[in-house]
Design an enzyme around this catalytic site. Structure first.
Site, PDB file in Angstrom:
ATOM      1  N   LYS A  99       0.821  -1.215   0.000  1.00  0.00           N
ATOM      2  CA  LYS A  99       0.000   0.000   0.000  1.00  0.00           C
ATOM      3  C   LYS A  99       0.854   1.264   0.000  1.00  0.00           C
ATOM      4  O   LYS A  99       0.624   2.192   0.777  1.00  0.00           O
ATOM      5  CB  LYS A  99      -0.980  -0.011   1.175  1.00  0.00           C
ATOM      6  N   ARG A 100       1.820   1.319  -0.895  1.00  0.00           N
ATOM      7  CA  ARG A 100       2.698   2.468  -0.976  1.00  0.00           C
ATOM      8  C   ARG A 100       1.988   3.640  -1.643  1.00  0.00           C
ATOM      9  O   ARG A 100       1.164   3.456  -2.544  1.00  0.00           O
ATOM     10  CB  ARG A 100       3.973   2.111  -1.742  1.00  0.00           C
TER      11      ARG A 100
END
EC number: 4.1.1.23
Length: 281
Positions: A99-100
């Site tokens: 979930k960058r």
């Protein structure tokens, strides 16, 4: 199959061959304890290798949650590297759940970490957050496309807090979540058999008919099993896009470990139930 083939092409083939199931690799402390393992790097490695041995040669997708490896520092990241490498060698596609989300050179560096074909953590796809503006994802989109990888962009998540952002209305009257979906549809335009840029859409959200989920790309759907959704719910939630759904099951499969046969049987059962539901949709 060439690793340079687009992720969407490889995913469509894997789903058709193995069934549309993604098994999460989530070695959190309580699950390690349930398996009789210590909450340390040795336990982490035994857990991850057992999951890979059990299902990587028979499910379409494995999704390691990066945070549960990162908490052990460099030794945990080394386990994650081996997990990714061994899972891909066994034929599973790996979606790195990290979930960058950032801007500019920082987003480019995150992309290099997971989406460059020579990176130790190279994965077939990466989860990313668009909530610094969809345009902030451009470095990841470009690198994924160049390396035959894909993205899963958070669009309509099942956590209650997500609604305050994702359901918020823009000046044009369209919700933020719907805007993310529209961007992904544009990325995937003209791609066959499936685009490489997918959305994360919770399977627990109920009727989503007010959203256009037909983005010509995959829909990663957490929530099956322990979170309360079932395979039978998928057609009602996803409608005409149901064939492109990649349901994620984590605890529903993992709770059967460390018995390899039990892990395999659980994954087989979920895959069969999902295949039947998608077929009926």
């Amino acid at each position: 199959m060439s690793p340079l083939e687009p992720f969407g092409t490889r995913l469509r083939h894997a789903m058709d061959e193995r069934g549309p199931l993604c098994v999460g690799i989530d070695p959190h402390a309580s699950l390690l304890a349930e398996w009789g393992l210590n909450d340390d790097v040795t336990g982490l490695e035994r857990f991850s290798r057992t999951v890979v041995e059990a299902v990587a040669d028979r499910v379409a997708v494995l999704k390691p949650q990066s945070a549960f490896f990162e908490r052990f520092g460099s030794r945990g990241v080394a386990v994650l590297e081996r997990t990714v490498r061994e899972a891909r060698a066994a034929g599973a596609l790996v979606v790195m759940d990290a979930k960058r989300g950032d801007i500019g050179s920082t987003m480019a560096a995150y992309a290099e970490s997971f989406l460059h074909k020579d990176a130790p953590l190279f994965s077939d796809a990466l989860t990313v957050s668009p909530y610094l503006g969809y345009g902030s994802l451009k470095p990841a989109v470009e690198l994924a496309r160049d390396n035959g990888a894909g993205l899963f962009v958070l669009a309509l998540t099942s956590n209650p807090e997500g609604a305050e952002v994702q359901h918020a209305l823009r000046p044009d009257g369209r919700s933020v979540g719907a805007t993310v979906l529209a961007h992904l549809a544009a990325e995937n335009a003209g791609q066959r058999p499936l685009g490489s840029f997918g959305a994360v859409v919770g399977a627990t959200l109920g009727d989503l008919s007010s959203y256009d989920l037909d983005i010509n790309g995959p829909l990663l759907a957490p929530g099956i099993g322990a979170q309360g959704a079932s395979a039978a719910d998928l057609p009602a939630v996803f409608g005409g896009a149901v064939r492109n759904v990649v349901p994620n099951v984590s605890r529903g499969v993992l709770r059967h470990g460390p018995d390899i046969a039990a892990l395999r049987e659980s994954a087989r059962r979920f895959a069969d139930e999902i295949r039947a539901a998608v077929g009926s949709g």
